[in-house]
Design a protein around this motif. Structure first.
Motif, PDB file in Angstrom:
ATOM      1  N   GLN A 142       6.259   5.664  -2.116  1.00 53.11           N
ATOM      2  CA  GLN A 142       7.703   5.413  -2.120  1.00 53.11           C
ATOM      3  C   GLN A 142       8.323   5.723  -3.481  1.00 53.11           C
ATOM      4  OE1 GLN A 142       7.730   1.319  -0.841  1.00 53.11           O
ATOM      5  NE2 GLN A 142       7.906   1.861   1.337  1.00 53.11           N
ATOM      6  N   VAL A 143       7.593   5.407  -4.563  1.00 55.09           N
ATOM      7  CA  VAL A 143       8.071   5.734  -5.910  1.00 55.09           C
ATOM      8  C   VAL A 143       8.212   7.244  -6.059  1.00 55.09           C
ATOM      9  CG1 VAL A 143       7.509   5.687  -8.376  1.00 55.09           C
ATOM     10  CG2 VAL A 143       7.131   3.651  -6.971  1.00 55.09           C
ATOM     11  N   ALA A 144       7.231   7.976  -5.576  1.00 56.38           N
ATOM     12  CA  ALA A 144       7.272   9.437  -5.662  1.00 56.38           C
ATOM     13  C   ALA A 144       8.440  10.000  -4.860  1.00 56.38           C
ATOM     14  CB  ALA A 144       5.952  10.023  -5.165  1.00 56.38           C
ATOM     15  N   GLN A 145       8.729   9.394  -3.720  1.00 51.78           N
ATOM     16  CA  GLN A 145       9.803   9.877  -2.858  1.00 51.78           C
ATOM     17  C   GLN A 145      11.192   9.513  -3.380  1.00 51.78           C
ATOM     18  OE1 GLN A 145       8.797   8.099   0.906  1.00 51.78           O
ATOM     19  NE2 GLN A 145       7.309   9.692   1.462  1.00 51.78           N
ATOM     20  N   ALA A 146      11.260   8.496  -4.255  1.00 50.64           N
ATOM     21  CA  ALA A 146      12.564   8.035  -4.755  1.00 50.64           C
ATOM     22  C   ALA A 146      13.231   9.056  -5.663  1.00 50.64           C
ATOM     23  CB  ALA A 146      12.403   6.701  -5.477  1.00 50.64           C
ATOM     24  N   GLY A 147      12.435   9.936  -6.288  1.00 54.72           N
ATOM     25  CA  GLY A 147      12.985  11.029  -7.089  1.00 54.72           C
ATOM     26  C   GLY A 147      13.855  10.580  -8.241  1.00 54.72           C
ATOM     27  N   ASP A 148      15.103  11.056  -8.280  1.00 58.96           N
ATOM     28  CA  ASP A 148      16.010  10.786  -9.404  1.00 58.96           C
ATOM     29  C   ASP A 148      16.455   9.328  -9.486  1.00 58.96           C
ATOM     30  OD1 ASP A 148      15.837  13.434 -10.082  1.00 58.96           O
ATOM     31  OD2 ASP A 148      17.697  14.027  -9.062  1.00 58.96           O
ATOM     32  N   LYS A 149      16.241   8.563  -8.439  1.00 58.45           N
ATOM     33  CA  LYS A 149      16.629   7.145  -8.481  1.00 58.45           C
ATOM     34  C   LYS A 149      15.738   6.342  -9.427  1.00 58.45           C
ATOM     35  CE  LYS A 149      18.290   7.057  -3.678  1.00 58.45           C
ATOM     36  NZ  LYS A 149      18.053   6.479  -2.330  1.00 58.45           N
ATOM     37  N   VAL A 150      14.539   6.875  -9.716  1.00 55.91           N
ATOM     38  CA  VAL A 150      13.574   6.158 -10.542  1.00 55.91           C
ATOM     39  C   VAL A 150      13.950   6.285 -12.021  1.00 55.91           C
ATOM     40  CG1 VAL A 150      11.159   5.965 -11.231  1.00 55.91           C
ATOM     41  CG2 VAL A 150      11.748   6.526  -8.863  1.00 55.91           C
ATOM     42  N   VAL A 151      14.230   5.157 -12.645  1.00 56.29           N
ATOM     43  CA  VAL A 151      14.526   5.121 -14.076  1.00 56.29           C
ATOM     44  C   VAL A 151      13.495   4.213 -14.727  1.00 56.29           C
ATOM     45  CG1 VAL A 151      16.215   4.530 -15.847  1.00 56.29           C
ATOM     46  CG2 VAL A 151      16.987   5.460 -13.653  1.00 56.29           C
ATOM     47  N   ARG A 152      12.690   4.790 -15.615  1.00 54.79           N
ATOM     48  CA  ARG A 152      11.621   4.027 -16.255  1.00 54.79           C
ATOM     49  C   ARG A 152      11.992   3.679 -17.691  1.00 54.79           C
ATOM     50  NH1 ARG A 152       8.869   8.016 -13.153  1.00 54.79           N
ATOM     51  NH2 ARG A 152       7.524   7.080 -11.550  1.00 54.79           N
ATOM     52  N   GLY A 153      11.492   2.517 -18.131  1.00 53.11           N
ATOM     53  CA  GLY A 153      11.763   2.082 -19.497  1.00 53.11           C
ATOM     54  C   GLY A 153      11.157   3.006 -20.527  1.00 53.11           C
ATOM     55  N   ILE A 154       9.972   3.510 -20.236  1.00 50.35           N
ATOM     56  CA  ILE A 154       9.258   4.410 -21.144  1.00 50.35           C
ATOM     57  C   ILE A 154       8.602   5.514 -20.319  1.00 50.35           C
ATOM     58  CG2 ILE A 154       7.355   4.624 -22.813  1.00 50.35           C
ATOM     59  CD1 ILE A 154       9.608   3.086 -23.957  1.00 50.35           C
ATOM     60  N   GLY A 155       8.712   6.746 -20.795  1.00 52.07           N
ATOM     61  CA  GLY A 155       8.006   7.852 -20.156  1.00 52.07           C
ATOM     62  C   GLY A 155       8.645   8.312 -18.866  1.00 52.07           C
ATOM     63  N   ASP A 156       8.035   9.305 -18.244  1.00 50.23           N
ATOM     64  CA  ASP A 156       8.607   9.895 -17.038  1.00 50.23           C
ATOM     65  C   ASP A 156       7.624   9.932 -15.869  1.00 50.23           C
ATOM     66  OD1 ASP A 156       6.859  11.733 -18.025  1.00 50.23           O
ATOM     67  OD2 ASP A 156       8.296  13.374 -18.218  1.00 50.23           O
TER      68      ASP A 156
ATOM     69  N   ALA B  32       7.636  -8.825  -5.715  1.00 49.65           N
ATOM     70  CA  ALA B  32       8.682  -9.021  -4.703  1.00 49.65           C
ATOM     71  C   ALA B  32       9.530  -7.762  -4.548  1.00 49.65           C
ATOM     72  CB  ALA B  32       9.563 -10.206  -5.075  1.00 49.65           C
ATOM     73  N   MET B  33       9.855  -7.109  -5.672  1.00 42.62           N
ATOM     74  CA  MET B  33      10.673  -5.900  -5.596  1.00 42.62           C
ATOM     75  C   MET B  33       9.876  -4.706  -5.088  1.00 42.62           C
ATOM     76  SD  MET B  33      13.424  -6.122  -8.714  1.00 42.62           S
ATOM     77  CE  MET B  33      12.226  -5.972 -10.040  1.00 42.62           C
ATOM     78  N   LEU B  34       8.579  -4.689  -5.349  1.00 45.42           N
ATOM     79  CA  LEU B  34       7.737  -3.630  -4.790  1.00 45.42           C
ATOM     80  C   LEU B  34       7.765  -3.680  -3.264  1.00 45.42           C
ATOM     81  CD1 LEU B  34       4.595  -3.756  -7.131  1.00 45.42           C
ATOM     82  CD2 LEU B  34       6.211  -1.864  -6.926  1.00 45.42           C
ATOM     83  N   GLY B  35       7.861  -4.873  -2.714  1.00 46.39           N
ATOM     84  CA  GLY B  35       7.876  -5.032  -1.267  1.00 46.39           C
ATOM     85  C   GLY B  35       9.121  -4.489  -0.600  1.00 46.39           C
ATOM     86  N   VAL B  36      10.216  -4.381  -1.359  1.00 47.89           N
ATOM     87  CA  VAL B  36      11.470  -3.823  -0.816  1.00 47.89           C
ATOM     88  C   VAL B  36      11.901  -2.633  -1.670  1.00 47.89           C
ATOM     89  CG1 VAL B  36      12.265  -5.958   0.266  1.00 47.89           C
ATOM     90  CG2 VAL B  36      12.776  -5.545  -2.150  1.00 47.89           C
ATOM     91  N   TYR B  37      10.936  -1.876  -2.147  1.00 46.06           N
ATOM     92  CA  TYR B  37      11.207  -0.851  -3.154  1.00 46.06           C
ATOM     93  C   TYR B  37      12.279   0.162  -2.769  1.00 46.06           C
ATOM     94  CZ  TYR B  37      10.649   2.619  -6.776  1.00 46.06           C
ATOM     95  OH  TYR B  37      10.912   3.479  -7.806  1.00 46.06           O
ATOM     96  N   PRO B  38      12.245   0.781  -1.594  1.00 42.80           N
ATOM     97  CA  PRO B  38      13.254   1.803  -1.279  1.00 42.80           C
ATOM     98  C   PRO B  38      14.690   1.290  -1.409  1.00 42.80           C
ATOM     99  CG  PRO B  38      11.471   1.878   0.322  1.00 42.80           C
ATOM    100  CD  PRO B  38      11.273   0.628  -0.489  1.00 42.80           C
TER     101      PRO B  38
ATOM    102  N   PRO C 143       0.806  -1.229   0.000  1.00 38.83           N
ATOM    103  CA  PRO C 143       0.000   0.000   0.000  1.00 38.83           C
ATOM    104  C   PRO C 143       0.840   1.282   0.000  1.00 38.83           C
ATOM    105  CG  PRO C 143      -0.907  -1.581   1.550  1.00 38.83           C
ATOM    106  CD  PRO C 143       0.423  -2.109   1.119  1.00 38.83           C
ATOM    107  N   LEU C 144       2.115   1.161   0.371  1.00 38.87           N
ATOM    108  CA  LEU C 144       2.982   2.338   0.467  1.00 38.87           C
ATOM    109  C   LEU C 144       3.766   2.604  -0.814  1.00 38.87           C
ATOM    110  CD1 LEU C 144       4.518   1.528   3.977  1.00 38.87           C
ATOM    111  CD2 LEU C 144       2.540   2.988   3.494  1.00 38.87           C
ATOM    112  N   VAL C 145       3.657   1.707  -1.794  1.00 40.14           N
ATOM    113  CA  VAL C 145       4.560   1.736  -2.942  1.00 40.14           C
ATOM    114  C   VAL C 145       4.468   3.022  -3.749  1.00 40.14           C
ATOM    115  CG1 VAL C 145       4.982   0.705  -5.201  1.00 40.14           C
ATOM    116  CG2 VAL C 145       4.836  -0.743  -3.186  1.00 40.14           C
ATOM    117  N   ASN C 146       3.277   3.459  -4.114  1.00 37.59           N
ATOM    118  CA  ASN C 146       3.168   4.663  -4.946  1.00 37.59           C
ATOM    119  C   ASN C 146       3.811   5.869  -4.273  1.00 37.59           C
ATOM    120  OD1 ASN C 146       1.917   3.359  -7.056  1.00 37.59           O
ATOM    121  ND2 ASN C 146      -0.153   3.974  -6.482  1.00 37.59           N
TER     122      ASN C 146
END
Length: 377
Positions: free
Chosen positions: A182-196, A254-260, A177-180
């Motif tokens: 956490q993704v927002a908080q990750a900032g520049d660490k987030v690298v997506r295959g497509i889009g931003d 599995a990776m969503l569960g340890v996302y940070p 439930p915390l993932v979205n």
């Protein structure tokens, strides 16, 4: 016309086809977790839906390619790229897959460096150089038995990965439930295959199917020639594709569960493997390096043989077996995550074009009311 015996579907053969398809299209790049991270996990909860969509995409294309192979099982040579497009585009795609083999070698060498660095604290350039030298010597010496032996652990390694991913999900499911956030908080660490942003999840899922399937077209088509019936070919393709998507789904959750922790490293799967137990992390790191080695060797040989076959130009072939891995090493010094982010979408666009042409071809056959899989060779 197929007789009654030909219409029978062997569950054993269907499972074998599915297993071979999974073993071919899922390898060390998948096992590192970087692919799934960029094309699913970094889109948050939407990535789970994206992984489910890939199950449908892989299943559909697996069935189509297996059907093509079955209908042309008596042909002297299968040319699926030519058949679904035309002889010019088909010839281009055949050579493009050789370029893809080279690029996969580059990614694997970079991935080896990242694994050595992240888990064994060996400098990445040292780890990537060691892996390159092992691949080069194996290719030069023609140690096919070693490659075949180590290759046999592929299915076991993937099964091992899925098991530890499932254990990881059980341990960390409460974090989803915390993932979205956490993704927002990750900032520049987030690298997506497509889009931003997370809104590109659907395009990322389609791209994942596209770049994975393009190089597997010849092999999956060839598998279809071994089917006893059209139903068996379709069933094998459907099951194989569904399992492919399911593997991506499990690894993603599995990776969503340890996302940070996972988003901050080059080899995300080592995070939840180590979280289970340090020994599990060590075993998985070693298995991953073996899988990378087993991927690099055929990539080197495939590229070299395309330009100089060993029985025709043995000296040139040996020169290439030395030169190609050195060039791979040069480009492999680039960060693993960056290479995945650049190369796979690049290849994916060609895969998307191929899928589009296949869909048009199938639609035309449907309108014409005929089964057009038969190729005239």
């Amino acid at each position: 016309m197929e007789n009654a015996s030909q219409k029978e579907v062997s569950v054993k053969r269907v499972i074998q086809f599915a297993g071979a398809m999974v073993g071919t299209l899922i390898g060390s790049g998948f096992a590192s977790g970087q692919e799934v991270m960029q094309f699913f996990t970094n889109y948050g909860i939407n990535g789970i839906v994206g992984a489910i969509i890939t199950m449908l995409g892989f299943a559909f294309l697996g069935a189509v390619l297996m059907s093509y192979g079955y209908h042309n099982r008596n042909a002297d040579k299968l040319r699926p790229y030519h058949f679904f497009t035309n002889k010019y585009i088909g010839a281009f795609l055949e050579w493009f897959t050789i370029l893809f083999c080279f690029l996969i070698g580059v990614i694997m060498i970079s991935g080896a460096g990242a694994t050595f660095s992240q888990y064994f604290n060996v400098p990445a350039p040292v780890g990537s150089t060691l892996m390159m030298l092992l691949g080069m010597l194996t290719a030069l010496l023609g140690l096919k038995k070693i490659v075949a032996f180590l290759g046999s652990i592929g299915p076991v390694a993937i099964a091992f990965l899925i098991i530890i991913a499932l254990v990881g999900i059980f341990q960390t499911a409460g974090n989803l439930p915390l993932v979205n956030e956490q993704v927002a908080q990750a900032g520049d660490k987030v690298v997506r295959g497509i889009g931003d942003s997370n809104s590109w999840w659907f395009a990322a899922a389609i791209m994942y199917v596209a770049y994975n399937i393009i190089a597997g077209v010849p092999f999956v088509s060839l598998m279809g020639t071994e089917a006893a019936s059209k139903k068996e070919a379709i069933a094998g393709g459907l099951l194989g594709g569904a399992i492919l998507g399911a593997c991506a789904l499990v690894l993603n959750v599995a990776m969503l569960g340890v996302y940070p922790e996972a988003v901050a490293v080059e080899v995300p799967t080592l995070i939840f493997a180590t979280n289970i137990h340090p020994l599990v992390g060590v075993i998985f790191a070693i298995v991953l390096l073996i899988m990378i080695y087993n991927t690099i060797v055929p990539m080197i040989v495939s590229v070299a043989n395309q330009f100089a076959k060993p029985h025709e130009k043995p000296k040139l072939n040996r020169i290439l077996l030395v030169a190609i891995p050195i060039v791979m090493l040069f480009f492999g010094q680039l960060p693993f995550g960056m290479l995945v982010n650049v190369i796979y979408p690049f290849v994916g666009y060609f895969g998307l074009a191929f899928i589009f042409v296949v869909l048009i071809r199938l639609l035309v056959w449907k309108v014409q009311g005929k089964d057009g899989y038969q190729e005239e060779l």
